[in-house]
Design a protein around this motif. Sequence first.
Motif, mmCIF file in Angstrom:
data_model
loop_
_atom_site.group_PDB
_atom_site.id
_atom_site.type_symbol
_atom_site.label_atom_id
_atom_site.label_comp_id
_atom_site.label_asym_id
_atom_site.label_seq_id
_atom_site.Cartn_x
_atom_site.Cartn_y
_atom_site.Cartn_z
ATOM 1 N N THR A 1 13.630 2.587 -2.787
ATOM 2 C CA THR A 1 14.703 1.841 -2.133
ATOM 3 C C THR A 1 15.458 2.754 -1.179
ATOM 4 O O THR A 1 15.794 3.887 -1.522
ATOM 5 N N ASN A 2 15.674 2.241 0.044
ATOM 6 C CA ASN A 2 16.529 2.957 0.983
ATOM 7 C C ASN A 2 17.469 1.955 1.637
ATOM 8 O O ASN A 2 17.587 0.811 1.180
ATOM 9 N N SER A 3 18.130 2.349 2.709
ATOM 10 C CA SER A 3 19.118 1.469 3.339
ATOM 11 C C SER A 3 18.481 0.295 4.071
ATOM 12 O O SER A 3 19.174 -0.652 4.458
ATOM 13 N N VAL A 4 17.157 0.341 4.262
ATOM 14 C CA VAL A 4 16.476 -0.693 5.041
ATOM 15 C C VAL A 4 15.677 -1.633 4.165
ATOM 16 O O VAL A 4 15.717 -2.858 4.322
ATOM 17 N N VAL A 5 14.918 -1.087 3.219
ATOM 18 C CA VAL A 5 13.970 -1.908 2.481
ATOM 19 C C VAL A 5 13.826 -1.411 1.051
ATOM 20 O O VAL A 5 14.040 -0.220 0.764
ATOM 21 N N SER A 6 13.478 -2.323 0.169
ATOM 22 C CA SER A 6 13.137 -1.994 -1.206
ATOM 23 C C SER A 6 11.694 -2.421 -1.417
ATOM 24 O O SER A 6 11.353 -3.594 -1.225
ATOM 25 N N ALA A 7 10.828 -1.456 -1.777
ATOM 26 C CA ALA A 7 9.404 -1.762 -1.841
ATOM 27 C C ALA A 7 8.747 -0.992 -2.978
ATOM 28 O O ALA A 7 9.159 0.113 -3.344
#
Length: 281
Positions: free
Chosen positions: A209-215
Motif C-alpha cells: 500500500t502506498n499513497s496511490v494504490v493498494s495492491a
Amino acid sequence: MAAPATASASDQVVTRVSAADRAAALAYWTPERMRQWAGDDSLPPAEKIGRLWEGPVPAGVGRLFFTAVPGVDESCTATVVPSATNDVALTAGHCVNGGLDRFDNPIKIVDVVFVPGYDHGAAPHGVFPVRAFAWSATYSGPTSGTDDDAVLALDPVDGRHVADVAGTQDISFEKPPSPVDTTILGYPVSRLAGGEALLSCARPATLETNSVVSAWRTDCDLAGGSSGGPWLRDFDPVTGKGTVFGATSRGTMNEDGVTLDLTSAAFTDPVRALYERAGDL
C-alpha cells in the motif's frame, strides 16, 4: 458496435451490447480464430513458475475473447461468481476498457464472448456472449492500477445460465491477512500454450500500500492473457474451489518479455458495489 459507455447514477461506467452485435460476436469467434495465437514464435517465453493445470478447469474459470477496434483480437481470463441472475463473471477492468489511442480517441471493445472451461479450442460449457460490461467510475483506465476490475453480464445459452453449467467461485471483499497463500489461474498467451490451456501459480501474495494504490503482489510469471484471472485463497485443488479476493491486473516484464511479477488491485467499496449491482446489467 456496442452502445457508448456511460456513467450511471451508481457511479459505474456501463456498456450494453445490442442483440445483433452479440450474435455477430458469436459468429466472429470461431474455434479457429480462438486458436490463432497457438504456435506463434513471437509470443513471450514459456513460464517457469506457472504450471499447466492438470485435470478439469476449476469451476467458473474461462477465457474471455474480444476485439479492440480497429481490429486487434485479444484475450483475457474471467471467473463466474455468485449472482442472483447466475450470469455474472469478474475480470480485469483493462480487459474491457481499452483506454485511448495515440490521438486520444476512445478504443472500443467489441465482439466480447466468454468461454468457461476453455481448453485447446474446446468450449465444454458453450460460448457465452456478453450483453453488458461495467467498471467502477473510480477506475480511470488501463494506465491506472486502482479498481482494475470489471463485471460481465452474460446471455444464457440454450436457456442455460453460465453459473448453472460452469459453476462459480466464491468471492469475498474482506482483505485476508498478508501474506496469504494464493492460487492464481489464467490463460497466458505465451509460448508454453499460446493461451490454449489454463496455467496456475501457487504463491504467497503480499499486500503493498502506498499513497496511490493498494495492491497484492506475487512473483507469479504468467504472461499477458492471464489478466482478469482469479486470485484465490483457501483453494482446494481437489474440488477446484476457493474464494476470489482479487483479479490479475498488471505484470512487470523484463526486456525479454518474461513476466517478473503480477499484481492484483485490492478490492475496495466501489468494486464491491459494482459486483453487488452486476445482476442489474
